[in-house]
Design a protein around this motif. Structure first.
Motif, PDB file in Angstrom:
ATOM      1  N   GLN A 181      -8.630  -4.668  -6.926  1.00 58.61           N
ATOM      2  CA  GLN A 181      -8.884  -3.460  -6.131  1.00 58.61           C
ATOM      3  C   GLN A 181      -7.931  -3.326  -4.966  1.00 58.61           C
ATOM      4  N   ARG A 182      -7.542  -4.458  -4.345  1.00 54.62           N
ATOM      5  CA  ARG A 182      -6.869  -4.353  -3.069  1.00 54.62           C
ATOM      6  C   ARG A 182      -5.367  -4.624  -3.067  1.00 54.62           C
ATOM      7  N   ARG A 183      -4.886  -5.568  -3.894  1.00 52.51           N
ATOM      8  CA  ARG A 183      -3.500  -6.007  -3.702  1.00 52.51           C
ATOM      9  C   ARG A 183      -2.495  -4.878  -3.980  1.00 52.51           C
ATOM     10  N   LYS A 184      -2.737  -4.140  -5.058  1.00 48.76           N
ATOM     11  CA  LYS A 184      -1.826  -3.059  -5.426  1.00 48.76           C
ATOM     12  C   LYS A 184      -1.813  -1.970  -4.341  1.00 48.76           C
ATOM     13  N   HIS A 185      -3.016  -1.651  -3.861  1.00 42.77           N
ATOM     14  CA  HIS A 185      -3.163  -0.615  -2.826  1.00 42.77           C
ATOM     15  C   HIS A 185      -2.427  -1.043  -1.544  1.00 42.77           C
ATOM     16  N   ASN A 186      -2.626  -2.320  -1.142  1.00 51.72           N
ATOM     17  CA  ASN A 186      -1.977  -2.799   0.085  1.00 51.72           C
ATOM     18  C   ASN A 186      -0.462  -2.827  -0.063  1.00 51.72           C
ATOM     19  N   LEU A 187      -0.012  -3.206  -1.255  1.00 43.08           N
ATOM     20  CA  LEU A 187       1.433  -3.250  -1.495  1.00 43.08           C
ATOM     21  C   LEU A 187       2.022  -1.838  -1.371  1.00 43.08           C
ATOM     22  N   ALA A 188       1.294  -0.845  -1.863  1.00 38.82           N
ATOM     23  CA  ALA A 188       1.772   0.543  -1.770  1.00 38.82           C
ATOM     24  C   ALA A 188       1.881   0.942  -0.295  1.00 38.82           C
ATOM     25  N   MET A 189       0.885   0.560   0.504  1.00 38.83           N
ATOM     26  CA  MET A 189       0.912   0.897   1.934  1.00 38.83           C
ATOM     27  C   MET A 189       2.073   0.180   2.628  1.00 38.83           C
ATOM     28  N   MET A 190       2.286  -1.102   2.283  1.00 40.50           N
ATOM     29  CA  MET A 190       3.374  -1.867   2.912  1.00 40.50           C
ATOM     30  C   MET A 190       4.726  -1.271   2.539  1.00 40.50           C
TER      31      MET A 190
END
Ligand SMILES: Cc1cc2nc3c(=O)[nH]c(=O)nc-3n(C[C@H](O)[C@H](O)[C@H](O)COP(=O)(O)OP(=O)(O)OC[C@H]3O[C@@H](n4cnc5c(N)ncnc54)[C@H](O)[C@@H]3O)c2cc1C
Length: 404
Positions: free
Chosen positions: A340-349
């Motif tokens: 749920q989180r890693r892909k989303h955070n990578l997109a934000m970074m």
């Protein structure tokens, strides 16, 4: 070992993210220990604002409401903002974001980090299944898949099925579990100044992009504001060493006239900026949340916001596993959180890195691209509204706690 020192979860770090996770699992069947080395200073209304403040998104506000901490923020001190103006000095590129355009009452709130943490600790203290160890210094962490042990310097020892690293960028949990990172230093430091302004509280944040780095103004309550000046480490060092009077003049020359005079510089400090991403957020018996998992350029104020989304998502996955009598430390359960989180955070970074590179480059083609980008963003309402919702944490699949 005594019964009382055995836990389902040991959360190392009771900062904004770790404390949110504990509160989100308050009243669950999980027995939780939270360890922190230092308690936040108590609040009183006559204290000056802290230097460390965060722009909390609407999604973060909802999470904090749902874990019972928003009331503790509202009754202390916070500053809502409804508009955000972004512009580029050497061009016509200028964009104004307004919460009314997407039918939201605010874009977010500026809150001192200590106030958010205090409100969360107040909420955390009401749950019988959560035990806080503070001040507690960690002597050693022995990570074992499904049965880790944390020894404290006072001789106490805690055992937990699941170890959670919410202990910031230098995470000892991450190191003990042998989880690697991908990281580099940005060629910028952040100089944060707490100032008294001529005009009273505004409802707008300002962001100005110049090639040496962005400058931002975050309004605080009363005639106060937080100014953030991103620049090369050597320039930040020079600015920090200036006398207040000279620093004030340089600051005033750079910041927008709409802010009025800067009456007084009350305090200032600098922060090095690092981009860091854990190669994995989970392993059997361990999970990382917040800065322990990722550190991001703060130019769009997203670090703690994505951290709170981590906490909400992990809480949801663990609560469901506990309800269904599954092992909360198992890799199959924890992987759901990572997905749920890693892909989303990578997109934000990656988006923040794009801003950092595009706005920090003075070559003509890049200049044209960014001018075009800001100009288009102003004219294309759907794109602008989408960008606003992205920054507010309202885009993409959200954990339940981040919903109304
Ligand atoms: C200049 C600047 C401006 C920023 N502005 C924003 C913004 O506007 N919006 C935003 O969303 N984010 C912002 N951020 C990022 C934000 O501050 C971080 O993402 C956030 O603080 C991370 O929270 P955390 O709880 O994960 O970690 P931390 O805040 O680092 O908390 C970690 C906790 O763990 C405890 N701890 C650490 N090690 C141990 C140990 N060994 N034993 C026991 N306890 C331990 C610490 O005492 C602390 O309480 C900014 C960052 C900077 C540098």
């Amino acid at each position: 070992m005594s019964e009382s020192s055995q836990y389902d979860l040991i959360i190392v770090g009771g900062g904004m993210v770790g404390a949110t996770l504990a509160c989100a699992l308050g009243n669950s069947d999980l027995k939780i220990a939270v360890i922190d080395q230092q308690a936040p200073q108590p609040f009183s209304a006559d204290q000056p604002h802290d230097l460390r403040v965060s722009a909390l998104s609407v999604a973060s506000q909802r999470i904090l409401e749902n874990v019972g901490a928003w009331g503790g923020i509202a009754t202390r001190r916070s500053c809502p903002y409804r508009r955000m103006r972004v512009w580029e000095t050497e061009s016509q590129g200028d964009t104004l974001f307004e919460s009314g355009d997407i039918d939201e009452p605010v874009l977010g709130h500026i809150v001192e980090n200590r106030i958010t943490q205090l409100a969360l600790w107040e909420s955390m203290s009401q749950f019988d299944n959560v035990t806080l160890y503070c001040p507690a210094r960690i002597q050693s962490i022995d990570y074992q898949a499904g049965c880790s042990q944390v020894a404290l310097e006072n001789g106490e020892s805690l055992t937990g099925k699941l170890l959670v690293g919410a202990d910031g960028g230098q995470s000892r949990v991450r190191q003990a579990a042998g989880i690697g990172i991908h990281s580099w230093e940005y060629k910028q430091h952040a100089l944060v100044a707490y100032v008294e302004t001529e005009y009273p509280q505004q409802d707008i944040t300002w962001q100005k992009f110049v090639p040496s780095g962005p400058l931002a103004f975050l309004p605080l309550t009363g005639n106060y504001g937080s100014l953030v000046w991103y620049n090369t480490p050597s320039e930040v060092k020079r600015l920090l060493a200036l006398k207040d009077e000279n620093f004030s003049q340089e600051l005033f020359a750079e910041f927008p006239r709409e802010l009025g005079e800067l009456n007084r510089i009350i305090s200032r400090a600098s922060f090095p900026l690092r981009r860091q991403h854990a190669l994995e957020y989970v392993k059997q018996g361990v999970a990382l949340v917040g800065d322990a998992a990722h550190m991001i350029h703060p130019l769009a104020g997203q670090g703690v916001n994505i951290g709170l989304l981590d906490a909400a998502a992990l809480a949801e996955v663990l609560a469901e596993a506990a309800r269904e009598h599954q092992d909360v430390a198992s890799l199959s359960v924890l992987t759901k959180f990572q997905q749920q989180r890693r892909k989303h955070n990578l997109a934000m970074m990656t988006t923040m890195d794009l801003f950092y590179r595009v706005f920090g480059d003075d070559k003509l083609p890049t200049k044209l691209i960014r001018n075009l980008g800001l100009g288009l963003a102003q004219r294309l309402t759907p794109a602008k509204n989408k960008a606003m919702r992205f920054a507010m944490g309202l885009e993409g699949p959200l954990p339940q706690l981040a919903k109304r």
